[in-house]
Write an enzyme that holds these catalytic residues in place. Structure first.
Site, short mmCIF file in Angstrom:
data_model
loop_
_atom_site.label_atom_id
_atom_site.label_comp_id
_atom_site.label_asym_id
_atom_site.label_seq_id
_atom_site.Cartn_x
_atom_site.Cartn_y
_atom_site.Cartn_z
NE ARG A 1 14.69 -26.76 19.15
CZ ARG A 1 14.85 -27.86 19.89
NH1 ARG A 1 15.71 -28.76 19.54
NH2 ARG A 1 14.11 -28.03 20.96
CE LYS B 1 11.86 -32.77 18.65
NZ LYS B 1 10.91 -32.08 19.54
NE ARG C 1 10.38 -33.16 28.79
CZ ARG C 1 10.56 -32.82 27.51
NH1 ARG C 1 10.72 -33.73 26.59
NH2 ARG C 1 10.54 -31.55 27.16
NE ARG D 1 14.15 -30.81 29.07
CZ ARG D 1 14.04 -30.89 27.76
NH1 ARG D 1 13.97 -32.07 27.17
NH2 ARG D 1 13.98 -29.80 27.02
NE ARG E 1 11.48 -26.26 25.90
CZ ARG E 1 11.13 -27.27 26.70
NH1 ARG E 1 10.64 -27.03 27.90
NH2 ARG E 1 11.28 -28.50 26.30
P1 AMP Z 1 15.32 -30.10 23.38
O1 AMP Z 1 15.82 -31.08 24.37
O2 AMP Z 1 15.51 -30.57 21.95
O3 AMP Z 1 13.91 -29.67 23.64
O4 AMP Z 1 16.24 -28.80 23.51
C1 AMP Z 1 16.31 -28.08 24.73
C2 AMP Z 1 16.88 -26.69 24.47
O5 AMP Z 1 18.19 -26.79 23.91
C3 AMP Z 1 16.11 -25.83 23.46
O6 AMP Z 1 15.03 -25.17 24.06
C4 AMP Z 1 17.20 -24.90 22.98
O7 AMP Z 1 17.48 -23.88 23.93
C5 AMP Z 1 18.41 -25.80 22.93
N1 AMP Z 1 18.54 -26.47 21.61
C6 AMP Z 1 18.46 -27.81 21.38
N2 AMP Z 1 18.63 -28.09 20.07
C7 AMP Z 1 18.83 -26.89 19.45
C8 AMP Z 1 19.03 -26.51 18.11
N3 AMP Z 1 19.08 -27.42 17.10
N4 AMP Z 1 19.19 -25.18 17.84
C9 AMP Z 1 19.16 -24.28 18.82
N5 AMP Z 1 18.94 -24.56 20.10
C10 AMP Z 1 18.78 -25.86 20.44
#
Ligand code: AMP
Length: 186
Positions: free
Chosen positions: A87, A17, A126, A132, A143
């Site tokens: 989310r 994404k 990654r 990360r 996740r």
């Molecule tokens: P991502 O980079 O989108 O995979 O997000 C990494 C982490 O950030 C996730 O595993 C959540 O802990 C937090 N996070 C990111 N976006 C959201 C969201 N919209 N709602 C809640 N937690 C989020």
């Protein structure tokens, strides 16, 4: 009122994404609003928000809706691509209200579809490239579980509204990108 436009990228962690949203936003002149990137930046800078969310992100859990919604309200732009937001159902409902209030038209919700084995493979790769801290096997499993439980219901939510565009996320980034543009018709 009513000049704004928005696109949402939906899909499991590791689906690509972020990569696709970055390219689309650059080419269309949209702002990419990635809640994950904003949170990681806060963690890196050691802000109060960053200190609060770091343990949650390291476990692979979701940050509370109120915190996310405050970020979104702050960062909203007239033409925006949401990456990793919404989310949860409450986030989706809050976004609907926000789009309505600001006269922003939802151009589409792109669901980037990738089978689970491939997601894990991509996230582990990654981890090697970007380091990360939430890209380790245990957190990745968590996740994916959180995605199935909290985020997957949004597929039906947007399907019912008639705005969901499913895109096959397997193939080269260029192939996936072409599918996304075709699906959105932009
Ligand atoms: P991502 O980079 O989108 O995979 O997000 C990494 C982490 O950030 C996730 O595993 C959540 O802990 C937090 N996070 C990111 N976006 C959201 C969201 N919209 N709602 C809640 N937690 C989020």
């Amino acid at each position: 009122m009513g000049v704004g436009e928005a696109v949402i990228f939906l899909g499991p962690p590791g689906a690509g994404k972020g990569t696709q949203a970055a390219r689309l936003s650059a080419e269309l002149g949209f702002k990419k609003l990635s809640t994950g990137d904003i949170l990681r930046d806060n963690v890196a800078r050691g802000t109060p928000l960053g200190r609060q969310v770091k343990p949650i992100m390291d476990r692979g859990d979701l940050v509370p809706d109120e915190l996310i919604l405050a970020l979104i309200r702050e960062e909203l732009a007239e033409r925006v691509i949401f990456d990793g937001f919404p989310r949860t159902l409450p986030q989706a409902e809050a976004l609907d209200r926000l789009l309505e209030e600001t006269g922003t038209r939802l151009l589409g919700v792109v669901l980037v579809d990738v089978p689970e084995e491939e997601l894990v493979r991509r996230m582990l790769k990654r981890a090697e490239l970007e380091g990360r801290s939430d890209d380790n096997e245990e957190t990745i499993r968590r996740r994916l579980e959180v995605y199935r439980e909290k985020t997957e219901p949004l597929i039906q939510y947007y399907e019912k509204k008639g705005v969901l565009q499913r895109v096959d996320g397997l193939g080269t980034p260029d192939e996936v990108y072409a599918r996304i543009r075709a699906a959105l018709g932009i």
